[in-house]
Design a protein around this motif. Structure first.
Motif, PDB file in Angstrom:
ATOM      1  N   ASP A 254       6.650  -6.582   2.702  1.00  0.00           N
ATOM      2  CA  ASP A 254       6.606  -5.490   1.727  1.00  0.00           C
ATOM      3  C   ASP A 254       7.405  -5.782   0.454  1.00  0.00           C
ATOM      4  O   ASP A 254       7.085  -5.246  -0.611  1.00  0.00           O
ATOM      5  CB  ASP A 254       7.159  -4.202   2.355  1.00  0.00           C
ATOM      6  CG  ASP A 254       6.255  -3.670   3.457  1.00  0.00           C
ATOM      7  OD1 ASP A 254       5.294  -4.366   3.823  1.00  0.00           O
ATOM      8  OD2 ASP A 254       6.517  -2.563   3.957  1.00  0.00           O
TER       9      ASP A 254
ATOM     10  N   ASP B  46      -0.267  -2.108  -0.255  1.00  0.00           N
ATOM     11  CA  ASP B  46      -0.371  -3.160   0.753  1.00  0.00           C
ATOM     12  C   ASP B  46       0.821  -3.202   1.700  1.00  0.00           C
ATOM     13  O   ASP B  46       0.940  -4.123   2.515  1.00  0.00           O
ATOM     14  CB  ASP B  46      -0.517  -4.528   0.066  1.00  0.00           C
ATOM     15  CG  ASP B  46      -1.805  -4.637  -0.731  1.00  0.00           C
ATOM     16  OD1 ASP B  46      -2.820  -4.077  -0.281  1.00  0.00           O
ATOM     17  OD2 ASP B  46      -1.800  -5.289  -1.792  1.00  0.00           O
TER      18      ASP B  46
ATOM     19  N   THR C 252       3.099  -2.873   4.831  1.00  0.00           N
ATOM     20  CA  THR C 252       2.772  -2.881   6.256  1.00  0.00           C
ATOM     21  C   THR C 252       3.872  -2.264   7.117  1.00  0.00           C
ATOM     22  O   THR C 252       3.651  -1.994   8.290  1.00  0.00           O
ATOM     23  CB  THR C 252       2.527  -4.329   6.738  1.00  0.00           C
ATOM     24  OG1 THR C 252       3.698  -5.118   6.485  1.00  0.00           O
ATOM     25  CG2 THR C 252       1.331  -4.945   6.019  1.00  0.00           C
TER      26      THR C 252
ATOM     27  N   LYS D 197       3.409   3.950   2.169  1.00  0.00           N
ATOM     28  CA  LYS D 197       2.728   3.454   0.976  1.00  0.00           C
ATOM     29  C   LYS D 197       2.968   4.361  -0.231  1.00  0.00           C
ATOM     30  O   LYS D 197       2.046   4.940  -0.804  1.00  0.00           O
ATOM     31  CB  LYS D 197       1.225   3.317   1.258  1.00  0.00           C
ATOM     32  CG  LYS D 197       0.892   2.328   2.375  1.00  0.00           C
ATOM     33  CD  LYS D 197      -0.613   2.248   2.605  1.00  0.00           C
ATOM     34  CE  LYS D 197      -0.962   1.428   3.834  1.00  0.00           C
ATOM     35  NZ  LYS D 197      -0.580   0.028   3.722  1.00  0.00           N
TER      36      LYS D 197
END
Length: 374
Positions: free
Chosen positions: A58, A65, A67, A71
């Motif tokens: 990250d 994107d 993980t 987000k």
């Protein structure tokens, strides 16, 4: 009896970020703008760090994107301790196994070397679970069930010294002992998004990594580092300047900007006591393996001990390429020194330091022994 470091293997996660990438992540996560963002940029430029590794991708990814973190730029809801520890459990073992594999290559261990391991010492302060890392390593490496296991936890950046002390005592007490030491830290799992001075400093320095070493009463052909002497001291005036505690949202680091000054005040006395016990002085030391807790710490030690920056090259190279990985970091430094040695270094000495909560000051003197040379 004596004990010797026969070799060191290191490993870092696949995700490698330059400081500018991490800086961009931090500015957004801390919600910094204007002068606050500029001050953080200055801190990162002055860190002496070029790259750091993380088990999380990250820190160099676009928000969409991510993980591990939510987000959104403020990372809300912020991850609690449970998912961080679950990620530690997933990631720590593979990194340790890679470090051990690199140790095998560094020493050239024979195929059934696992059968000769008598003791396993594991070190970590960034995660814990049970049955733990020691038992998983026992199983994955094919070590025998009667291997004696010791876990050194939550001691911070100086913990590798305690592992070496344990191994040293084992080798001196048990003829034929072969001690496998494995250190692993996943510091980046514990990112804290509140823009306090402690958090901003810690987030600019720490990274992930692992190291493994084999310590034995015997020597191998080639370069060996004999553990000659240890000395430890505690400066309680700094007990509130470096601390590590478990919070609801990960492990929380307290790391004040006064730490270099505290270390500087105590390191000269520590060095003199260590070397005096071994009948030497700073002038008898040929190499320095200093834990790179930060650029200012390295500079403070150089001034206190009276050495040049060039003599501290291994620490600066490690800091530049990897950042501060807590306990494995000093082993990365020692590995670089070991790889630079040759027959002409036989009999020379290495002085090593590391520091941690307390404020604890650890020192170690090693003697270089090169076996099999004319």
């Amino acid at each position: 009896m004596e004990s010797n470091i026969l070799g060191i293997g290191t490993a870092t996660p696949a995700h490698r970020f330059c400081q500018s990438e991490i800086l961009g992540f931090m500015i957004k996560a801390h919600g910094l703008t204007g002068k606050d963002a500029t001050r953080l940029e200055a801190l990162y430029r002055a860190s002496g760090i070029r790259y750091r590794h993380s088990v999380l991708d990250d820190y160099g990814a676009a928000v969409d994107d991510f993980t591990f973190y939510p987000k959104n730029e403020r990372l809300e809801p912020f991850p609690t301790i449970s998912p961080r520890m679950e990620r530690y459990r997933q990631e720590a073992l593979p990194l340790c196994l890679e470090a051990v594999s690199n140790l095998e290559k560094a020493i050239g261990l024979k195929a059934n070397w696992q059968e000769e391991i008598t003791h396993l010492v594991t070190v970590s302060c960034t995660g814990m679970y049970a049955p733990g890392l020691d038992l998983e390593l026992l199983k994955q490496l094919g070590l025998t069930g009667d291997v004696q296991r010791t876990a050194i936890n939550f001691m911070g950046c100086y913990a590798a010294f305690n592992a070496m002390k344990v191994a040293d005592n084992i080798c001196r007490s048990h003829n034929g002992a072969q001690v496998l030491v494995v250190c692993v830290e996943l510091c980046t799992l514990h990112f804290q998004n509140q823009p306090t001075e402690d958090n901003l400093l810690a987030n600019a320095l720490f990274a992930d990594g692992a190291a493994a070493m084999l310590i034995s009463g015997k020597k191998k052909n080639g370069v060996n580092l004999t553990l000659a002497n240890f000395h430890c001291d505690v400066d309680t005036t700094g007990e509130n300047d470096m601390a590590w505690q478990i919070g609801d949202f990960g492990f929380e680091m307290k790391l004040s900007s006064y730490v270099p000054d505290i270390i500087k005040g105590g390191i000269s006395k520590l060095t003199q006591k260590l070397l005096r016990q071994h009948g030497g002085s700073e002038a008898t030391v040929d190499y320095f393996a200093i834990h790179p807790g930060g650029k200012r710490i390295l500079e403070a030690i150089e001034e206190a001990v009276g050495i040049k920056k060039e003599q501290n090259w291994a620490a600066y190279e490690t800091l530049r390429e990897f950042g501060n990985m807590s306990s494995p970091t000093v082993l990365f430094v020692l590995k670089r020194i070991m790889e630079s040695l040759s027959e002409k270094d036989d009999g020379k000495k290495v002085l090593s330091f590391a520091f941690g909560p307390g404020l604890t000051l650890e020192s170690m003197l090693l003697e270089i022994n090169v076996e099999g040379h004319a």
